[in-house]
Scaffold this motif. Structure first.
Motif, PDB file in Angstrom:
ATOM      1  N   VAL A 164     -25.892  18.845  13.329  1.00  0.00           N
ATOM      2  CA  VAL A 164     -26.015  20.290  13.522  1.00  0.00           C
ATOM      3  C   VAL A 164     -26.333  20.957  12.186  1.00  0.00           C
ATOM      4  CG1 VAL A 164     -24.896  22.379  14.361  1.00  0.00           C
ATOM      5  CG2 VAL A 164     -24.338  20.161  15.409  1.00  0.00           C
ATOM      6  N   VAL A 165     -27.500  21.583  12.111  1.00  0.00           N
ATOM      7  CA  VAL A 165     -27.893  22.347  10.922  1.00  0.00           C
ATOM      8  C   VAL A 165     -27.293  23.741  10.977  1.00  0.00           C
ATOM      9  CG1 VAL A 165     -29.848  23.261   9.596  1.00  0.00           C
ATOM     10  CG2 VAL A 165     -30.001  20.994  10.661  1.00  0.00           C
ATOM     11  N   SER A 166     -27.374  24.360  12.149  1.00  0.00           N
ATOM     12  CA  SER A 166     -26.770  25.683  12.350  1.00  0.00           C
ATOM     13  C   SER A 166     -26.476  25.854  13.829  1.00  0.00           C
ATOM     14  CB  SER A 166     -27.697  26.800  11.857  1.00  0.00           C
ATOM     15  OG  SER A 166     -28.900  26.831  12.600  1.00  0.00           O
ATOM     16  N   GLY A 178     -29.882  29.396  20.128  1.00  0.00           N
ATOM     17  CA  GLY A 178     -30.075  29.728  18.721  1.00  0.00           C
ATOM     18  C   GLY A 178     -29.708  28.624  17.747  1.00  0.00           C
ATOM     19  N   SER A 179     -29.205  27.505  18.243  1.00  0.00           N
ATOM     20  CA  SER A 179     -28.783  26.416  17.354  1.00  0.00           C
ATOM     21  C   SER A 179     -29.989  25.617  16.865  1.00  0.00           C
ATOM     22  CB  SER A 179     -27.823  25.474  18.081  1.00  0.00           C
ATOM     23  OG  SER A 179     -26.639  26.166  18.451  1.00  0.00           O
ATOM     24  N   ARG A 180     -29.833  25.016  15.682  1.00  0.00           N
ATOM     25  CA  ARG A 180     -30.821  24.099  15.123  1.00  0.00           C
ATOM     26  C   ARG A 180     -30.126  22.760  14.883  1.00  0.00           C
ATOM     27  NH1 ARG A 180     -35.277  26.351  12.657  1.00  0.00           N
ATOM     28  NH2 ARG A 180     -36.012  24.192  12.606  1.00  0.00           N
ATOM     29  N   LEU A 229     -34.812  20.026  16.278  1.00  0.00           N
ATOM     30  CA  LEU A 229     -34.685  20.686  17.573  1.00  0.00           C
ATOM     31  C   LEU A 229     -34.272  22.143  17.405  1.00  0.00           C
ATOM     32  CD1 LEU A 229     -32.673  17.980  19.575  1.00  0.00           C
ATOM     33  CD2 LEU A 229     -35.155  18.158  19.295  1.00  0.00           C
ATOM     34  N   ASP A 230     -34.840  22.977  18.260  1.00  0.00           N
ATOM     35  CA  ASP A 230     -34.483  24.402  18.317  1.00  0.00           C
ATOM     36  C   ASP A 230     -34.156  24.733  19.769  1.00  0.00           C
ATOM     37  OD1 ASP A 230     -34.499  27.245  17.276  1.00  0.00           O
ATOM     38  OD2 ASP A 230     -36.056  27.378  18.807  1.00  0.00           O
TER      39      ASP A 230
END
Length: 283
Positions: A66-68, A100-102, A45-46
């Motif tokens: 949460v990747v980033s 902006g989260s991935r 997801l973006d």
């Protein structure tokens, strides 16, 4: 049954509108692997803008990693390494994700259905898990299995089925030349690092879904490397060495000494363009 996916890089896949009903904001998804029979999905997801959803009950076992960026679950702020697991039919709290989260997202044994403000299902089992994996210690894997140590952070495990999600770390130089297969499926998403592998090079953003019984192997970690790995049961390594494949026949009208003319095994895995050609090594 999901297709054998090995390897793809997520950047080779297109974006779709994210299937997270009753959410507000913007989210898009890459569909890494999908089971069209029951809706099980592994998604990247973006969030081009802030996104959020109120509490309710998911129709599938649901996970977020949460990747980033940043995800808030019921007021608990989680950065990179944050993890949320919600069993099917168990109420979950509100969730918000910053622009902006991935985030990696899995739905197992159900589709994207979601009932806002619903009560717990009568047959629901388990409770919500919320973790910051950065606060967890790496533990060395048991010595039975890979030839050199792997390190684990166990995020969630179903006590009845053995279904688990965990982080795995291999140190630079980790290697195993044997072919392995398992009685359960295995999937991974690469969070960082690089590895040479019989199905192609593994690096950040590479993904695999491997059904039960599929052989794989010939690993060499070129750097320290981290994955998030999931399996739908107890992972047992069954090893094959000195492997061979009975494959061939009389070439009627092509050159059986010319590699470009030779047929390939019909059960090739799904691959994406940046992973390049595959020789069939390991099958």
């Amino acid at each position: 049954m999901r297709a054998h996916v090995e390897l793809i890089h997520e950047d080779d896949y297109i974006w779709h509108v994210g299937e997270l009903p009753y959410g507000e904001g913007k989210v898009r998804e890459r569909r890494l692997s999908v089971d069209e029979e029951d809706g099980s999905s592994s998604l990247s997801l973006d969030f081009p803008a802030d996104w959020g959803r109120g509490g309710g009950v998911p129709h599938a076992n649901t996970e977020f990693y949460v990747v980033s960026g940043s995800l808030s679950y019921g007021g608990t702020e989680l950065g990179a390494g944050g993890y949320v697991q919600v069993p099917k039919g168990v109420p979950m709290d509100w969730i918000k994700v910053r622009e902006g989260s991935r985030v990696l997202h899995w739905r197992e044994y159900g589709d994207c259905g979601f009932d806002p403000d619903a009560r717990r299902w009568a047959d629901a089992v388990g409770e919500v898990t919320v973790l910051d994996s950065n606060r967890m210690e790496w533990t060395e894997a048991p010595s039975v299995g890979p030839l050199t140590p792997l390190y684990i952070k166990l995020l969630h495990r179903d006590p009845k089925t053995g279904f688990y999600t965990r982080l795995i770390r291999a140190k630079k130089g980790w290697t195993d030349h044997r072919l392995a297969h398992h009685p359960c499926y295995e999937e991974f998403y690469t969070l960082g690092g690089k590895m040479a592998y019989n199905f192609g090079d593994i690096d950040d953003g590479t993904y695999c879904f491997r059904p039960a019984g599929v052989k794989h192997g010939h690993f060499i970690a070129e750097t320290d490397i981290d994955w998030i790995i999931r399996s739908d049961g107890e992972l047992i390594n069954w090893y094959t060495t000195e492997e061979w494949v009975k494959w061939g026949g009389h070439a009627e009208n092509y050159d059986d000494h010319n590699h470009d003319h030779l047929p390939v095994i019909s059960t090739l895995p799904v691959r994406s363009r940046s992973r390049g050609a595959w020789t069939g090594d390991g099958m």
